[in-house]
Design an enzyme around this catalytic site. Structure first.
Site, PDB file in Angstrom:
ATOM      1  N   GLU A 230      -5.160  -8.762   1.154  1.00  0.00           N
ATOM      2  CA  GLU A 230      -5.867  -8.360   2.431  1.00  0.00           C
ATOM      3  C   GLU A 230      -7.394  -8.083   2.241  1.00  0.00           C
ATOM      4  O   GLU A 230      -7.970  -7.444   1.230  1.00  0.00           O
ATOM      5  CB  GLU A 230      -5.257  -7.184   3.307  1.00  0.00           C
ATOM      6  CG  GLU A 230      -4.026  -7.190   3.828  1.00  0.00           C
ATOM      7  CD  GLU A 230      -3.621  -5.960   4.145  1.00  0.00           C
ATOM      8  OE1 GLU A 230      -4.496  -5.234   4.602  1.00  0.00           O
ATOM      9  OE2 GLU A 230      -2.314  -5.909   4.345  1.00  0.00           O
TER      10      GLU A 230
ATOM     11  N   GLU B 123       0.876  -1.138  -0.030  1.00  0.00           N
ATOM     12  CA  GLU B 123       0.100   0.183  -0.163  1.00  0.00           C
ATOM     13  C   GLU B 123       0.805   1.350   0.026  1.00  0.00           C
ATOM     14  O   GLU B 123       0.702   2.105   1.098  1.00  0.00           O
ATOM     15  CB  GLU B 123      -0.723   0.126   1.146  1.00  0.00           C
ATOM     16  CG  GLU B 123      -1.878  -1.253   1.187  1.00  0.00           C
ATOM     17  CD  GLU B 123      -2.885  -1.190   2.407  1.00  0.00           C
ATOM     18  OE1 GLU B 123      -2.883  -0.328   3.343  1.00  0.00           O
ATOM     19  OE2 GLU B 123      -3.944  -1.966   2.450  1.00  0.00           O
TER      20      GLU B 123
HETATM   21  C1  FCB Z   1      -4.269  -2.094   5.789  1.00  0.00           C
HETATM   22  C2  FCB Z   1      -3.092  -2.487   6.256  1.00  0.00           C
HETATM   23  C3  FCB Z   1      -2.990  -3.510   7.281  1.00  0.00           C
HETATM   24  C4  FCB Z   1      -4.269  -3.273   8.156  1.00  0.00           C
HETATM   25  C5  FCB Z   1      -5.452  -2.924   7.597  1.00  0.00           C
HETATM   26  C6  FCB Z   1      -6.620  -3.040   8.283  1.00  0.00           C
HETATM   27  O1  FCB Z   1      -4.267  -0.523   5.187  1.00  0.00           O
HETATM   28  O2  FCB Z   1      -2.284  -2.923   5.101  1.00  0.00           O
HETATM   29  O3  FCB Z   1      -1.615  -3.387   7.804  1.00  0.00           O
HETATM   30  O4  FCB Z   1      -3.657  -2.330   9.064  1.00  0.00           O
HETATM   31  O5  FCB Z   1      -5.327  -1.988   6.663  1.00  0.00           O
END
Ligand code: FCB
Length: 433
Positions: free
Chosen positions: A344, A162
């Protein structure tokens, strides 16, 4: 829901959020150590000093991953363990990740390794951090060290997690480490992060390591609140800022032409050859997906984010699973063909332990609904290869400290006890079906 046999099911974490042991075995200070210890930056003054104490409990944690039954575990390497001051190698740091990877392999779990999940060595921040072009070169050297030491044991590599968050939250508005707030220079930080990715990628290709490599972006679909042309244009701008600013250089070798303000901010930092490096072919794109945004135009035509229409999680993020489908199809159509992973996806809710059990029905529903949209995208022809739940464990949620729980496994931060939440039991039966 239909998924191919070789679809990768996983769970994810990141070093600073779970490891603790902040000053052990030669680990150097990171920007998150410094930031979290600066009063007023993190809720309740929480820090990652101990976190889930995973540095000491990694064997127990790998046993939990095995019990969960997933194919792969995504974790990140802490740069300040490997290079405490950003350059000199600390063997003990490498040894930790070797032990972790060995334990995973022994348990039949494929390691997916992120090289940068936000914990820059503080020593490099002192030299300007991601505003300094040299940080990209330091990143390359660090990445090459990790490739050389772990290269033959890792299944997939993710250079950066990110970059939008590192650049914008860290250097643009200062709500993340290192806490600098200057929007124009955050475009420069973003460029150097992408350059670091490109340099590491180039180095990696020279090593002929038989594993795949990619980058992870947090992509948030931006929907116009109405069909008014001004709202549509504002949503397009918001998309340019949040999504295309990263997708375009990676897949097309150019920053988006319509983003004129960003272009003038980044121009002085872009040197000949940078965009060729940044757009070097990757094997997959990792997508972190949590929510969508609803956008309208303010009086000046600038994008502003509207209140969510549907229910929100404990982060205030709208639950809108269909936008995951829209996003996957869009990335495939506009930037493909490229294999995709959801690296994620998950939700924070206020969990309560009752009789030793956490009945997190909302989290389970969130996961089920998003996995269903992933299945829909596969059916529509999107080459989606895997899905990682965020997160394996409750952990240090950045500026929210331990106040936001994303884990499918509950962590009692006083005793370090771990308890499978109902969502973990559900995921376990789902991935084993
Ligand atoms: C993302 C991050 C991760 C976590 C989630 C909720 O932006 O990559 O580390 O904090 O959000």
């Amino acid at each position: 829901m239909k998924f191919p046999e070789d679809f990768v099911w996983g769970a994810a974490t990141a070093s600073y959020q779970i490891e603790g042991a902040f000053d052990e075995d030669g680990r150097g200070e990171s920007i998150w150590d410094r930031f979290s210890k600066t009063p007023g930056k993190v809720l309740h003054g929480h820090t990652g000093d101990v976190a889930c104490d995973h540095y000491h409990l990694y064997k127990e944690d790998v046993a939990l991953i095995k019990e969960l039954g997933v194919d792969s575990y995504r974790f990140s390497v802490a740069w300040p363990r490997i290079m405490p001051e950003g350059d000199r190698v600390n063997q003990k740091g490498i040894d930790f990740y070797k032990r972790l990877v060995d334990e995973l392999l022994k348990s039949g779990i494929a390691p997916a390794v992120t090289l940068y999940h936000w914990d820059l060595p503080q020593a490099l921040e002192e030299q300007g951090g991601w505003l300094n072009r040299d940080t990209a070169k330091y990143f390359r050297d660090y990445a090459m060290t990790v490739f050389a030491k772990l290269g033959d044991t890792v299944t997939s590599w993710i250079t950066m997690n990110e970059p939008w968050c590192s650049a914008f939250l860290g250097y643009g508005i200062g709500v993340h480490a290192p806490g600098k707030a200057d929007i124009p220079s955050s475009f420069v930080a973003a460029h150097h992060l992408l350059l670091g990715h490109g340099l590491a990628l180039q180095g990696y290709r020279q090593l002929n390591i038989p594993a795949e490599i990619g980058i992870t972006l947090n992509l948030t679909p931006q929907y116009a609140v109405s069909t008014r042309p001004a709202d549509a244009l504002a949503a397009r701008k918001a998309d340019g800022f949040q999504n295309r600013w990263y997708l375009d250089p990676i897949f097309r070798g150019a920053y988006p032409e319509d983003m004129t303000e960003g272009l003038s901010c980044v121009a002085p930092a872009v040197k000949g050859g940078d965009l060729e490096l940044i757009s070097g072919p990757i094997d997959f794109l990792g997508i972190n997906f949590y929510t969508r945004a609803l956008v309208s135009a303010d009086e000046q035509g600038q994008p502003q984010t509207e209140q969510p229409e549907r229910e929100v999680t404990a982060m205030g993020w709208e639950v809108y699973p269909e936008s995951l489908f829209d996003l996957l199809v869009r990335v495939h159509t506009d930037y493909g063909p490229i294999p995709l992973y959801i690296t994620e996806n998950g939700a924070a809710y206020e969990d309560a332990v009752e009789d030793g059990r956490i009945r997190d029905t909302k989290r389970q529903a969130y996961l089920e609904q998003h996995i269903a949209q992933a299945a829909r995208a596969l059916e529509a022809g999107v080459p989606l290869r895997g899905y990682y739940v965020w997160s394996l464990l409750d952990n240090f949620e950045w500026a929210f400290g331990y106040e936001r729980r994303f884990g499918i496994i509950y962590v009692d931060f006083d005793t370090q006890e771990r308890i499978f939440k109902d969502s973990a039991r559900w995921y376990q039966s789902f991935v084993r079906r």
